[in-house]
Write a protein that holds these residues in place. Sequence first.
Motif, PDB file in Angstrom:
ATOM      1  N   PRO A 185      10.405   9.540  -5.823  1.00 14.38           N
ATOM      2  CA  PRO A 185       9.960   9.039  -4.518  1.00 14.38           C
ATOM      3  C   PRO A 185       9.871   7.513  -4.466  1.00 14.38           C
ATOM      4  O   PRO A 185      10.225   6.903  -3.446  1.00 14.38           O
ATOM      5  N   LEU A 186       9.413   6.875  -5.552  1.00 14.04           N
ATOM      6  CA  LEU A 186       9.312   5.417  -5.553  1.00 14.04           C
ATOM      7  C   LEU A 186      10.695   4.788  -5.462  1.00 14.04           C
ATOM      8  O   LEU A 186      10.917   3.833  -4.702  1.00 14.04           O
ATOM      9  N   ALA A 187      11.638   5.314  -6.226  1.00 14.80           N
ATOM     10  CA  ALA A 187      13.001   4.791  -6.156  1.00 14.80           C
ATOM     11  C   ALA A 187      13.608   5.056  -4.777  1.00 14.80           C
ATOM     12  O   ALA A 187      14.371   4.235  -4.253  1.00 14.80           O
ATOM     13  N   ALA A 188      13.266   6.204  -4.157  1.00 16.43           N
ATOM     14  CA  ALA A 188      13.774   6.522  -2.818  1.00 16.43           C
ATOM     15  C   ALA A 188      13.276   5.515  -1.789  1.00 16.43           C
ATOM     16  O   ALA A 188      14.016   5.076  -0.905  1.00 16.43           O
ATOM     17  N   VAL A 189      12.002   5.138  -1.879  1.00 20.58           N
ATOM     18  CA  VAL A 189      11.460   4.128  -0.969  1.00 20.58           C
ATOM     19  C   VAL A 189      12.139   2.780  -1.219  1.00 20.58           C
ATOM     20  O   VAL A 189      12.377   2.009  -0.280  1.00 20.58           O
ATOM     21  N   ALA A 190      12.459   2.484  -2.493  1.00 17.44           N
ATOM     22  CA  ALA A 190      13.176   1.243  -2.794  1.00 17.44           C
ATOM     23  C   ALA A 190      14.520   1.213  -2.079  1.00 17.44           C
ATOM     24  O   ALA A 190      14.898   0.206  -1.464  1.00 17.44           O
ATOM     25  N   ILE A 191      15.251   2.332  -2.125  1.00 14.65           N
ATOM     26  CA  ILE A 191      16.565   2.397  -1.479  1.00 14.65           C
ATOM     27  C   ILE A 191      16.423   2.375   0.043  1.00 14.65           C
ATOM     28  O   ILE A 191      17.048   1.573   0.746  1.00 14.65           O
ATOM     29  N   GLY A 192      15.596   3.266   0.582  1.00  5.59           N
ATOM     30  CA  GLY A 192      15.414   3.336   2.025  1.00  5.59           C
ATOM     31  C   GLY A 192      14.820   2.063   2.592  1.00  5.59           C
ATOM     32  O   GLY A 192      15.229   1.590   3.661  1.00  5.59           O
TER      33      GLY A 192
ATOM     34  N   PHE B  90       1.097   0.258  -8.864  1.00  2.02           N
ATOM     35  CA  PHE B  90       2.220   0.865  -8.156  1.00  2.02           C
ATOM     36  C   PHE B  90       2.884   2.016  -8.915  1.00  2.02           C
ATOM     37  O   PHE B  90       3.631   2.785  -8.321  1.00  2.02           O
ATOM     38  N   SER B  91       2.629   2.113 -10.198  1.00  3.79           N
ATOM     39  CA  SER B  91       3.254   3.189 -10.978  1.00  3.79           C
ATOM     40  C   SER B  91       2.481   3.416 -12.269  1.00  3.79           C
ATOM     41  O   SER B  91       1.953   2.467 -12.860  1.00  3.79           O
TER      42      SER B  91
ATOM     43  N   GLY C  32       4.292   5.589  -5.097  1.00  2.00           N
ATOM     44  CA  GLY C  32       4.548   5.442  -6.529  1.00  2.00           C
ATOM     45  C   GLY C  32       3.864   6.488  -7.364  1.00  2.00           C
ATOM     46  O   GLY C  32       4.387   6.901  -8.412  1.00  2.00           O
ATOM     47  N   HIS C  33       2.708   6.958  -6.921  1.00  2.00           N
ATOM     48  CA  HIS C  33       1.978   7.969  -7.690  1.00  2.00           C
ATOM     49  C   HIS C  33       2.497   9.385  -7.436  1.00  2.00           C
ATOM     50  O   HIS C  33       2.001  10.334  -8.038  1.00  2.00           O
TER      51      HIS C  33
ATOM     52  N   VAL D 129       0.843  -1.197   0.000  1.00  2.00           N
ATOM     53  CA  VAL D 129       0.000   0.000   0.000  1.00  2.00           C
ATOM     54  C   VAL D 129       0.880   1.248   0.000  1.00  2.00           C
ATOM     55  O   VAL D 129       0.645   2.202  -0.762  1.00  2.00           O
ATOM     56  N   ASP D 130       1.904   1.244   0.827  1.00  2.00           N
ATOM     57  CA  ASP D 130       2.842   2.354   0.909  1.00  2.00           C
ATOM     58  C   ASP D 130       3.515   2.590  -0.446  1.00  2.00           C
ATOM     59  O   ASP D 130       3.646   3.729  -0.912  1.00  2.00           O
TER      60      ASP D 130
END
Length: 444
Positions: free
Chosen positions: A50-57, A339-340, A44-45, A38-39
């Motif tokens: 931001p989506l790539a940042a969440v992937a890294i973090g 998700f995107s 992703g939108h 969900v996050d």
Amino acid sequence: MSPAADTAPTSAASPRRIAGLALPALVVLAAEPLYVLVDTAVVGHLGRVPLAAVAIGGTVMSVAAWLGTVMAYGTTGRAARRFGAGHRAAAVAEGVQASWLAVAVGLALAVGLQFLAAPLARTLAGGGSDVADAAAQWLRIAALGAPGLLLAAAGNGWLRGVQDTRRPLRYVLGANVLSAVLCPLLVYPLGLGLIGSAVANVVAQTVSGVLFVGALVAERVSLRPHPAVIVRQLVLGRDLLVRGAAFQASFLSATTVAARFGTAVVAAHQIAVQLFFFTALVLDAVAIAAQSLVGAALGRGDAAGARRLARRITLIGGVCGVAFALVIAAGAGVVPSWFSDDPQVHGQAMIAWPWFVAMQPIAGVVFALDGVLIGAGDVRYLRNLTIVAALGAFLPAIWAAYALDLGLGGIWAGLTVFIVVRLVGLLLRLRSGRWAVVGAVRPT
């Protein structure tokens, strides 16, 4: 099941008993990754960065989740053996000491990541960039939830050991529903954007941790820390830690390689890998039942019952894996769009999809047998097998994918080989029967 529940274990090989433990565990296991999905969809939108940042973090925070899994699994095995031998108070005491360990490790992570967030984000993102800066910002806030996350893991461990899966169901589900409501609210109407996602994570993890502490208090046992017991738990958990480290090295490397292929590739990898973690943890519901029941069976001296249970678990895991494969294959054209909105991300996700589908039946058996051996305390064998699979298959494959410019398909081919190597090793161990050692405490 109340704290005063009867400590006499039921038949370890009963399908009804397996289902009675696995179904509540399924909801608990699915709650956290479902929230992450969900996050991921909410963030992703906001766009690629931001989506790539969440992937890294999220990859960095998976280290805390890994420590939690190690803590939960190790505590379950130890508590289940004592519970099976008729010593419920001793089983709960394992949970008390595991909770003190959770607080110490969680605080260390929360403080340490305030200083390490930026260099870790830059390393995983392949240098300074908007993605690295956003990932570091997200990570500093998300790290504050580490103590609660680890307390919940310790709580899950001892409660599963005493075959109580109802309270974990209420605690974890309630906390994650709260956070799933908060996440879109904080990200969009309140205008916090990516930071709102991190805050929602912290809320869920802290609330869950507090609820599990309450469960220990309700048991009316001594809550004093005993350093000698904590040290023994660390020693007993060393093989699970090393095994987990091999997993973390593999997935950190996979994310690092994906990031070097571009933002669209790492974003698609985030979608696929989070779905993989989701299905892995859902399939692990059967393994949770195996940990509890195998440990209890061996604790009361029933090696034959433990072996019957292991065979049944193998079959159930395979059937569940086939079911997941069918569902995932049917959703190939739909799920990535949740998700995107980026067509390049969709295209990259479709490269990983066939590998994702193909590995599900194999993974179903692997995760189930992991649970059998963890419940039996045969973690040294699991450690060695995982190291061989990671160093001999997964890591060489994904770095070859980078060197040969094979893209996301090469990364996911390596993951599939990793699962296959583990399957072969686990089936050989199951057939040998050397894992079924009886007693309230497994000899080291």
